[in-house]
Design a protein around this motif. Structure first.
Motif, PDB file in Angstrom:
ATOM      1  N   GLU A 191      63.038 101.824  74.156  1.00 19.46           N
ATOM      2  CA  GLU A 191      64.010 101.752  73.070  1.00 19.46           C
ATOM      3  C   GLU A 191      63.490 100.844  71.952  1.00 19.46           C
ATOM      4  O   GLU A 191      62.967  99.761  72.186  1.00 19.46           O
ATOM      5  N   MET A 230      79.994 104.115  66.176  1.00 21.32           N
ATOM      6  CA  MET A 230      80.925 104.609  67.191  1.00 21.32           C
ATOM      7  C   MET A 230      82.355 104.427  66.699  1.00 21.32           C
ATOM      8  O   MET A 230      82.641 103.539  65.890  1.00 21.32           O
ATOM      9  N   ARG A 262      76.249  98.271  69.826  1.00 21.64           N
ATOM     10  CA  ARG A 262      75.043  98.388  70.654  1.00 21.64           C
ATOM     11  C   ARG A 262      75.255  99.437  71.740  1.00 21.64           C
ATOM     12  O   ARG A 262      76.278  99.456  72.416  1.00 21.64           O
ATOM     13  N   LYS A 263      74.248 100.314  71.929  1.00 29.09           N
ATOM     14  CA  LYS A 263      74.359 101.363  72.940  1.00 29.09           C
ATOM     15  C   LYS A 263      74.169 100.814  74.356  1.00 29.09           C
ATOM     16  O   LYS A 263      74.910 101.145  75.273  1.00 29.09           O
ATOM     17  N   ASP A 264      73.126 100.000  74.513  1.00 29.98           N
ATOM     18  CA  ASP A 264      72.763  99.498  75.845  1.00 29.98           C
ATOM     19  C   ASP A 264      73.200  98.040  75.965  1.00 29.98           C
ATOM     20  O   ASP A 264      72.496  97.131  75.535  1.00 29.98           O
ATOM     21  N   GLU A 268      67.036 102.059  67.414  1.00 27.14           N
ATOM     22  CA  GLU A 268      67.865 102.848  68.317  1.00 27.14           C
ATOM     23  C   GLU A 268      68.849 101.993  69.110  1.00 27.14           C
ATOM     24  O   GLU A 268      69.585 102.497  69.938  1.00 27.14           O
ATOM     25  N   VAL A 288      77.224 108.679  75.592  1.00 26.18           N
ATOM     26  CA  VAL A 288      77.108 107.851  74.389  1.00 26.18           C
ATOM     27  C   VAL A 288      77.233 106.373  74.726  1.00 26.18           C
ATOM     28  O   VAL A 288      76.347 105.561  74.422  1.00 26.18           O
ATOM     29  N   PHE A 289      78.354 106.019  75.377  1.00 22.47           N
ATOM     30  CA  PHE A 289      78.624 104.601  75.643  1.00 22.47           C
ATOM     31  C   PHE A 289      79.621 104.501  76.796  1.00 22.47           C
ATOM     32  O   PHE A 289      80.577 105.287  76.864  1.00 22.47           O
ATOM     33  N   CYS A 306      75.663 102.666  82.050  1.00 23.62           N
ATOM     34  CA  CYS A 306      75.422 101.315  81.517  1.00 23.62           C
ATOM     35  C   CYS A 306      74.285 100.699  82.299  1.00 23.62           C
ATOM     36  O   CYS A 306      74.452 100.297  83.448  1.00 23.62           O
ATOM     37  N   THR A 311      85.569 105.185  71.423  1.00 23.57           N
ATOM     38  CA  THR A 311      84.329 105.211  72.201  1.00 23.57           C
ATOM     39  C   THR A 311      83.956 103.816  72.680  1.00 23.57           C
ATOM     40  O   THR A 311      83.564 103.627  73.843  1.00 23.57           O
ATOM     41  N   TYR A 329      71.528 100.377  68.223  1.00 25.59           N
ATOM     42  CA  TYR A 329      72.940 100.486  67.880  1.00 25.59           C
ATOM     43  C   TYR A 329      73.169 101.762  67.076  1.00 25.59           C
ATOM     44  O   TYR A 329      72.277 102.255  66.372  1.00 25.59           O
ATOM     45  N   ILE A 330      74.378 102.296  67.206  1.00 26.53           N
ATOM     46  CA  ILE A 330      74.778 103.487  66.453  1.00 26.53           C
ATOM     47  C   ILE A 330      76.216 103.302  65.995  1.00 26.53           C
ATOM     48  O   ILE A 330      76.900 102.363  66.418  1.00 26.53           O
TER      49      ILE A 330
END
Length: 637
Positions: free
Chosen positions: A510, A519, A488-490, A514, A531-532, A502, A523, A516-517
């Motif tokens: 969002e 990594m 999860r990004k956020d 979007e 990114v994170f 953060c 990272t 999760y991406i």
């Protein structure tokens, strides 16, 4: 290893006759506990670790390392000298699956103060020293996840020959029953898994193809009745017994939450962390005397207790069984438990509909009801004659019978009846490390993460199907450096920013796609600008805002440095270090074979590192586990 009942174990046929009885009364026992403690709040944070050990005998003259089948004798001595002599003894000892294994835990759970982190390594050292003090000369207590020559001829001391065609628990071509702990639970589990499945378990691990590895790599087995020939895959190492999985060692942590809702929240959030920490702790590259192409034990242990029939595995039409079941009973979780996790439950969940409806009728919410009803699609694997008819109001053995043989990455644990223990969650995916410093580092990292999750209301949730994909990636060779993981990004969606980068999504725009991406672990753990933010920076921010004495802060920061450097690849995982040790050894022929001599030198080196007799900067860095507390007063690194 779960519930250890005493008594007369029943055969599979007799156990099967009582399966519905166990399920029916297991649910009643759960309901009684739930009603009694569902509204319980304000339990204090308590937590503890479990370390599993192997007893290894060294023959320096003949350059051999074997597993010493003295676990029960050693355990008896440790318990007599420890908890039986002093109820407040700082360590506790319990049996494990292998008769060459023991399990050690702190004598009392750790509490909620930060200073407790400063005692973890010392307690682990005490355990290792205690166990070592009762061993014979040239024996050692080792924290290795997978013994490289487990299942090879003569891997135990004393040596025993497997009995594949005679009456026995495993009927293994490789793993003698004498290597199984003599407590009836373990051999009964082994036998009943095989009987329920209708054949021996099948474990196939891809071989690592070195320059001199046989090509194609395909084994034949002289004592095979034909079962192995049907089961073995080309280019794979074949294993056929529960001992190849349950005979490995791991590191686990259990937390007591303040309430059931907090326990469910932690269960969900930590489930997404399981594959990340598993890859970070990778320590099991060798199986049955071969170098393989995996670094973790998870898939091996999952297959080693897979009691599903051919029908349940989808290989034949359902006739004698009720369900198709997608996973072994040792696998990743299948559903989130908290309300915030509900929308991410995207795995088809097989449940016992009657049990589900019964639980809902009794006031259990949908998410918890389907979790329990999913666990209870399984049969009891062991049952003791003396434990069939129980007092459901005051006992929970039937519930635990099913609960404790669903071995998942996370375990949600209701309190025992009539106890002062609260709702707990157990974090189960970690591989055990060679040293007490490393094991302490992984434990402290996970415990600190729970504190930060609760304090900052962090959100790591992603679709559960993506967590399952992460689990597959995590086991691959060098996943910590090569793997890409959905994350999860956020993670601060529900609260304020705690470190740069953060915070809540901008303007709330969002979308799910979007969230999760992919990594790298570097990272995820250390962060990447834009990114994170990274889990270590978040933990650092938390520590800066806490009142922590200098010694404890120094201790914690050294642990986090190890995790940070493992994630970046600057320090090796145990799996990578073992691979490089073997690859550079003059006795290795680059044929993927771990010989007796190679095994001896590797295990002896592991023992020396664990005893702090030699340094291993590739694995541990320089001075991380040697720093005197108070030597570093900085709050971050």
């Amino acid at each position: 290893m779960g519930l250890l009942s005493q008594g007369s174990p029943l055969s599979w046929e007799k156990t099967q006759r009582h399966a519905e009885h166990v399920r029916k009364h297991g649910i009643l026992q759960f309901l009684n506990v739930y009603r009694a403690v569902r509204d319980r709040h304000k339990d204090v944070l308590k937590w503890g670790d479990e370390v599993e050990y192997m007893l290894v005998a060294f023959d320096h003259k003949n350059k051999r390392a074997q597993l010493s089948l003295t676990g029960e004798e050693v355990l008896h001595i440790l318990q007599e000298k420890g908890e039986k002599a002093n109820p407040n003894h700082p360590t506790l000892w319990r049996p494990e699956y292998g008769s060459y294994m023991i399990e050690g835990t702190p004598g009392q759970p750790y509490g909620g103060t930060m200073s407790e982190f400063n005692t973890v390594q010392d307690n682990m050292r005490k355990r290792r020293q205690e166990a070592a003090s009762v061993l014979k000369q040239d024996e050692a207590v080792c924290t290795v996840t997978s013994f490289p020559r487990l299942g090879c001829p003569g891997f135990t001391k004393p040596e025993y020959v497997p009995t594949p065609v005679e009456t026995g628990a495993s009927k293994s071509l490789f793993f003698p029953d004498e290597a199984i702990n003599k407590h009836p639970r373990f051999s009964t589990l082994t036998r009943n898994i095989r009987h329920r499945r209708g054949e021996k378990v099948v474990i196939n691990v891809p071989i690592f193809k070195d320059k001199n590895t046989a090509s194609p790599f395909l084994e034949t087995f002289p004592d095979d009745s034909g079962e192995a020939a049907r089961a073995v895959k080309p280019e794979h190492v074949y294993m056929d017994a529960m001992g190849f999985g349950m005979g490995n060692c791991c590191l686990q942590v259990t937390f007591q939450a303040c309430s059931i809702s907090e326990a469910r929240y932690l269960y969900d959030q930590l489930a997404t962390i399981c594959p990340i920490v598993m890859a970070l702790s990778a320590a099991a590259p060798f199986y049955r005397g071969y170098v393989t192409d995996i670094d973790c034990r998870w898939g091996v242990i999952s297959a080693s207790v897979d009691d599903r029939t051919r029908e349940e595995r989808g290989l034949e039409p359902l006739k004698n069984n009720r369900y198709r079941i997608d996973k072994s009973r040792y696998d990743s979780i299948d559903s989130y438990l908290s309300e915030c996790g509900e929308k991410y439950n995207d795995i088809d969940l097989t449940v016992d509909k009657e049990i589900y409806e019964q639980l809902v009728k009794e006031g259990i919410d949908h998410l918890l009801a389907q979790h329990i009803a999913h666990l209870f699609i399984r049969d009891p694997l062991t049952l003791f004659e003396e434990k069939i008819h129980l007092d459901d109001a005051n006992e929970s053995d039937h519930f635990e019978n099913i609960q404790s043989t669903n071995w998942q990455t996370m375990r949600f644990k209701p309190p025992p009846p009539n106890s002062d223990i609260g709702w707990r969650v157990e974090f189960r995916p970690m591989e055990v490390q060679l040293t007490d410093f490393e094991n302490s580092a992984y434990v402290v990292f996970v415990v600190l993460l729970t504190r930060v999750i609760l304090s900052y209301k962090l959100d790591f949730l992603i679709p559960l199907s993506k967590v399952d994909e992460n689990m597959k990636v995590a086991q691959k060779r060098d996943a910590v450096r090569q793997g890409m993981f959905y994350f999860r990004k956020d993670i601060c969606k529900g609260g304020n920013a705690v470190v740069d980068g953060c915070g809540p999504a901008q303007n709330g725009t969002e979308t799910d796609a979007e969230e999760y991406i992919l990594m790298s672990i570097d990272t995820i753990i250390n962060g990447k600008e834009g990114v994170f933010p990274g889990l270590i920076p978040v933990l650092n921010s938390y520590l800066e805002n806490m009142e922590v004495d200098v010694d404890t802060r120094c201790s914690i920061l050294n642990y986090l440095k190890l995790i940070k450097k493992r994630a970046s690849g600057e320090l090796m995982t145990a799996a990578r270090w073992m691979r490089e040790f073997v690859a550079s050894h003059p006795a290795y022929k680059h044929d993927s074979v771990i010989t007796e001599e190679l095994n001896y030198h590797l295990m002896w080196k592991c023992n020396q590192i664990a005893q702090e007799q030699v340094e291993c900067p590739d694995l541990l860095g320089v001075g991380l586990n040697k720093v005197k507390y108070g030597g570093n007063k900085s709050g971050t690194f």
